[in-house]
Scaffold this motif. Structure first.
Motif, PDB file in Angstrom:
ATOM      1  N   UNK A 279       8.544   8.775   4.659  1.00 41.59           N
ATOM      2  CA  UNK A 279       8.872   7.772   3.503  1.00 41.59           C
ATOM      3  C   UNK A 279       7.484   7.438   2.713  1.00 41.59           C
ATOM      4  N   UNK A 280       6.478   6.843   3.574  1.00 40.43           N
ATOM      5  CA  UNK A 280       5.196   6.569   3.004  1.00 40.43           C
ATOM      6  C   UNK A 280       4.498   7.562   2.163  1.00 40.43           C
ATOM      7  N   UNK A 281       4.695   8.743   2.660  1.00 42.12           N
ATOM      8  CA  UNK A 281       3.904   9.748   1.686  1.00 42.12           C
ATOM      9  C   UNK A 281       4.840  10.409   0.635  1.00 42.12           C
ATOM     10  N   UNK A 282       6.000  10.902   0.880  1.00 41.75           N
ATOM     11  CA  UNK A 282       6.855  11.295  -0.065  1.00 41.75           C
ATOM     12  C   UNK A 282       7.752  10.299  -0.697  1.00 41.75           C
ATOM     13  N   UNK A 283       7.701   9.050  -0.647  1.00 44.97           N
ATOM     14  CA  UNK A 283       8.467   7.966  -1.454  1.00 44.97           C
ATOM     15  C   UNK A 283      10.048   8.404  -1.433  1.00 44.97           C
ATOM     16  N   UNK A 284      10.568   9.076  -0.119  1.00 48.05           N
ATOM     17  CA  UNK A 284      11.658   9.416  -0.519  1.00 48.05           C
ATOM     18  C   UNK A 284      12.492   9.679   1.078  1.00 48.05           C
ATOM     19  N   UNK A 285      13.538   9.763   1.369  1.00 49.64           N
ATOM     20  CA  UNK A 285      14.222  10.211   2.622  1.00 49.64           C
ATOM     21  C   UNK A 285      14.881  11.381   2.438  1.00 49.64           C
TER      22      UNK A 285
ATOM     23  N   UNK B 142       0.643  -1.340   0.002  1.00 52.24           N
ATOM     24  CA  UNK B 142      -0.130  -0.144   0.119  1.00 52.24           C
ATOM     25  C   UNK B 142       0.761   1.287  -0.092  1.00 52.24           C
ATOM     26  N   UNK B 143       2.034   1.222   0.321  1.00 56.92           N
ATOM     27  CA  UNK B 143       2.933   2.432   0.386  1.00 56.92           C
ATOM     28  C   UNK B 143       4.144   2.222  -0.651  1.00 56.92           C
ATOM     29  N   UNK B 144       5.137   1.889  -0.048  1.00 60.19           N
ATOM     30  CA  UNK B 144       6.457   1.449  -0.921  1.00 60.19           C
ATOM     31  C   UNK B 144       7.450   0.729   0.003  1.00 60.19           C
TER      32      UNK B 144
ATOM     33  N   UNK C  46       9.638  -0.042   8.766  1.00 60.76           N
ATOM     34  CA  UNK C  46       8.732  -0.550   9.662  1.00 60.76           C
ATOM     35  C   UNK C  46       9.071  -1.830  10.106  1.00 60.76           C
ATOM     36  N   UNK C  47       9.684  -2.550   9.474  1.00 57.33           N
ATOM     37  CA  UNK C  47      10.304  -3.931   9.748  1.00 57.33           C
ATOM     38  C   UNK C  47      11.339  -3.586  10.907  1.00 57.33           C
ATOM     39  N   UNK C  48      12.323  -2.721  10.442  1.00 56.03           N
ATOM     40  CA  UNK C  48      13.479  -2.137  11.308  1.00 56.03           C
ATOM     41  C   UNK C  48      12.824  -1.809  12.550  1.00 56.03           C
ATOM     42  N   UNK C  49      11.827  -0.997  12.618  1.00 53.20           N
ATOM     43  CA  UNK C  49      11.319  -0.374  13.754  1.00 53.20           C
ATOM     44  C   UNK C  49      10.751  -1.367  14.826  1.00 53.20           C
ATOM     45  N   UNK C  50       9.982  -2.596  13.982  1.00 51.63           N
ATOM     46  CA  UNK C  50       9.592  -3.654  14.873  1.00 51.63           C
ATOM     47  C   UNK C  50      10.474  -4.526  15.468  1.00 51.63           C
TER      48      UNK C  50
END
Length: 76
Positions: A52-58, A4-6, A13-17
């Motif tokens: 990153x989900x909204x802008x697709x960049x960091x 749903x995002x990128x 998210x996986x790193x945060x979990x």
């Protein structure tokens, strides 16, 4: 999240979990008085993930917000 995002948001998210479950909960929570400081990192990840989900960049902006939340966590 990848669907749903990128992939950047999904990887962060996986790193945060992983950080929350393994580093904070298993390794730090019961072993150090500094756990609230390092646990604050887990609470700061949503800023970077959402950006990153909204802008697709960091860029540097979400990291500044990350730092502000991180520095606010211990005194609150």
């Amino acid at each position: 999240l990848w669907i749903f995002t990128n992939w950047v948001a999904a990887a962060l998210s996986a790193g945060a979990i992983f950080f929350y479950v393994v580093i904070y909960t298993i390794l730090l929570k019961r072993r150090t008085e500094q756990n609230i400081v390092w646990g604050g990192i887990a609470g700061c990840f949503p800023v970077i993930i959402g950006w990153s989900a909204v802008t697709e960049s960091l860029t540097w902006t979400p990291f500044i917000l990350f730092l502000l939340v991180f520095l606010w966590t211990p005194p609150h």
